[in-house]
Design a protein around this motif. Structure first.
Motif, short mmCIF file in Angstrom:
data_model
loop_
_atom_site.label_atom_id
_atom_site.label_comp_id
_atom_site.label_asym_id
_atom_site.label_seq_id
_atom_site.Cartn_x
_atom_site.Cartn_y
_atom_site.Cartn_z
N PRO A 1 8.14 -2.87 0.67
CA PRO A 1 6.89 -2.82 0.09
C PRO A 1 6.03 -4.02 0.44
CG PRO A 1 8.61 -2.39 -1.55
CD PRO A 1 9.13 -2.81 -0.21
N ILE A 2 4.84 -3.71 0.77
CA ILE A 2 3.89 -5.05 0.80
C ILE A 2 2.64 -4.45 0.22
CG2 ILE A 2 4.82 -6.05 2.87
CD1 ILE A 2 2.68 -4.76 4.49
N ASN A 3 1.62 -5.53 -0.13
CA ASN A 3 0.17 -5.17 -0.42
C ASN A 3 -0.58 -6.11 0.04
OD1 ASN A 3 -1.91 -4.34 -1.68
ND2 ASN A 3 -1.50 -5.15 -3.77
N PHE A 4 -0.88 -5.86 1.38
CA PHE A 4 -1.38 -6.79 2.53
C PHE A 4 -2.38 -6.26 3.28
CE2 PHE A 4 -0.92 -9.42 6.13
CZ PHE A 4 -1.56 -10.53 5.71
N GLY B 1 0.81 -0.44 3.01
CA GLY B 1 1.36 -0.13 1.86
C GLY B 1 2.88 -0.70 2.02
N HIS B 2 3.27 -0.88 3.39
CA HIS B 2 4.88 -1.09 3.59
C HIS B 2 5.04 -1.74 5.00
CE1 HIS B 2 4.06 2.80 5.86
NE2 HIS B 2 4.86 2.16 6.58
N VAL B 3 6.02 -2.12 5.23
CA VAL B 3 6.30 -2.63 6.83
C VAL B 3 7.72 -1.93 6.96
CG1 VAL B 3 7.22 -4.98 5.94
CG2 VAL B 3 6.51 -4.80 8.36
N ASN B 4 7.88 -1.74 7.99
CA ASN B 4 8.86 -1.05 8.67
C ASN B 4 9.87 -2.38 9.10
OD1 ASN B 4 8.34 1.58 8.20
ND2 ASN B 4 7.07 1.96 10.24
N GLY C 1 9.54 8.01 25.00
CA GLY C 1 9.58 9.29 24.27
C GLY C 1 9.10 8.68 23.11
N THR C 2 9.75 7.78 22.30
CA THR C 2 9.73 7.49 20.97
C THR C 2 9.05 6.14 20.77
OG1 THR C 2 11.46 9.01 20.38
CG2 THR C 2 10.92 7.08 19.00
N SER C 3 8.09 6.14 19.98
CA SER C 3 7.25 4.72 19.60
C SER C 3 7.68 4.42 17.80
CB SER C 3 5.97 4.87 19.87
OG SER C 3 5.58 4.91 21.29
N LEU C 4 8.18 3.16 17.95
CA LEU C 4 8.68 3.03 16.49
C LEU C 4 7.74 1.78 16.00
CD1 LEU C 4 12.50 2.87 16.73
CD2 LEU C 4 10.90 4.67 15.91
N PRO C 5 6.79 1.99 15.09
CA PRO C 5 5.83 0.99 14.89
C PRO C 5 5.97 0.25 13.80
CG PRO C 5 5.23 3.08 13.78
CD PRO C 5 6.24 3.40 14.60
N ALA C 6 5.56 -1.06 13.31
CA ALA C 6 5.80 -1.57 12.14
C ALA C 6 5.21 -1.13 11.13
CB ALA C 6 5.27 -2.97 12.39
N HIS C 7 4.09 -0.27 10.97
CA HIS C 7 3.54 0.27 9.99
C HIS C 7 3.56 1.84 10.27
CE1 HIS C 7 2.69 -3.53 8.31
NE2 HIS C 7 2.13 -3.70 9.55
#
Length: 353
Positions: free
Chosen positions: A25-28, A32-35, A262-268
């Motif tokens: 959880p983040i509020n920034f 709402g979140h960071v992975n 093929g797969t992109s994994l973002p920070a949010h």
């Protein structure tokens, strides 16, 4: 609501073979979140981007590790994609608690690097006097003007009195400026979990942004460089180059040219499979911004950054971040020979051709 704004879900899920997604959880800045991505090998675990500092983050980190069948001491590597606090804020605490290695790009820097050793040493080595002196220096740093005139934004630094004392004690416990002990050059390989990744330097969102690609399996860890439904912020404040927008576009083309992703994994936000489409959409967004800024300038004439920002952005977005992005776009136009600037009464004014 965009997916990057969704609240963190407590469940840890596998998003690619051997890669777990743990939402912190983040509020920034409206997010709402960071992975935090977790990867296991026979030595333990790697954790990427473990969120903001603070007790709630630390509780979430331990909970997500527990779900993965691990504990803090099992983490041997902490990876930080770039120098924004929702990515590095708990990284140094996790590194020290786990006695782990910290990995970042070659040129990773944070604002707090200016304050060493006072905000860098371990909590046991830090004192209230040193913290107070460092905070005073931070205040001094923010008593300067920004590149387009006007005051710098001031961080919520702890003040005097009982409340300030509690905040300083909390900072000593949960925040330490990150100190990577392995810095990846562009193109350098690194083994994380069961995968062989390659470092991809992608300046623009920040000057020190790092992506990681597994070329064999087509998995790209994008950090904040490419997000699934919003456009990353491009700031003209604190950049080490004259044209961060040009840097960003070049970096977008760089990741789009990677073979077989093929797969992109973002920070949010959620994993996505349309990397080229997202790159094109983000580039298109900035082209539209430049065109709109040109139209605005033609309509209002010579104007300072704040005036142009309020024409470019909706009222709910007004503020320093919007001004910093407007400034980055104006400088991009000026460096391309499409705008002129001059100082007037302490403010930078632009005219776009």
């Amino acid at each position: 609501m965009r997916q990057e704004q969704e609240e963190a879900q407590p469940e840890v899920t596998e998003v690619a073979p051997g890669i777990l997604r743990a939402q912190i959880p983040i509020n920034f800045t409206g997010l709402g979140h960071v992975n935090m991505y977790l990867l296991e090998d026979d030595q333990g675990w790697t954790a990427m981007d473990p969120g903001l500092p603070g007790p709630s983050t630390w509780k979430a980190i331990k909970d997500r590790l527990r779900q993965a069948g691990a504990k803090v001491s099992d983490v041997h590597t902490v990876v930080v994609t770039h120098s924004h606090p929702d990515h590095f804020g708990s990284a140094e605490k996790l590194r020290r608690e786990a006695d782990a290695e910290m990995v970042a790009a070659t040129d990773f820097r944070t604002f707090f690097d200016l304050l060493e050793p006072d905000l860098v040493e371990s909590p046991d080595d830090r004192s209230a006097a040193n913290d107070a002196a460092a905070i005073d220096r931070l205040r001094d740093r923010f008593d300067m003007t920004n590149p387009w005139g006007g005051e710098m934004p001031r961080p919520p630094l702890p003040g005097v009195g009982p409340v300030g004392k509690v905040k300083r004690r909390m900072a000593r416990r949960y925040f330490m400026a990150p100190r990577p002990n392995r810095r990846l050059a562009d193109g350098e390989p690194i083994r994380l979990g069961s995968r062989e990744f390659v470092a991809v330097h992608t300046p623009g969102h920040t000057a020190d942004h790092l992506c990681l690609v597994d070329p064999d399996d087509g998995v790209l860890l994008t950090g904040d460089h490419v997000l699934p439904s919003i456009t990353p912020h491009i700031s003209g404040l604190g950049s080490v180059t004259a044209d961060p927008l040009a840097d960003f576009v070049h970096s977008l083309d760089k990741v789009a040219a990677l073979d077989g992703v093929g797969t992109s994994l973002p920070a949010h936000g959620h994993p996505f499979t349309n990397l080229q489409e997202r790159v094109d959409a983000i580039k298109g967004h900035h082209e539209e911004r430049l065109a709109k800024l040109t139209e605005i300038s033609h309509a209002v004439g010579e104007a300072n950054v704040e005036v142009l920002t309020k024409e470019l952005f909706s009222e709910r977005a007004w503020g320093h971040m919007a001004e910093a992005e407007t400034y980055a776009h104006l400088e991009h136009l000026r460096l391309a020979g499409q705008a002129e600037s001059r100082w007037d009464d302490g403010l930078l004014h632009y005219t776009v051709d």
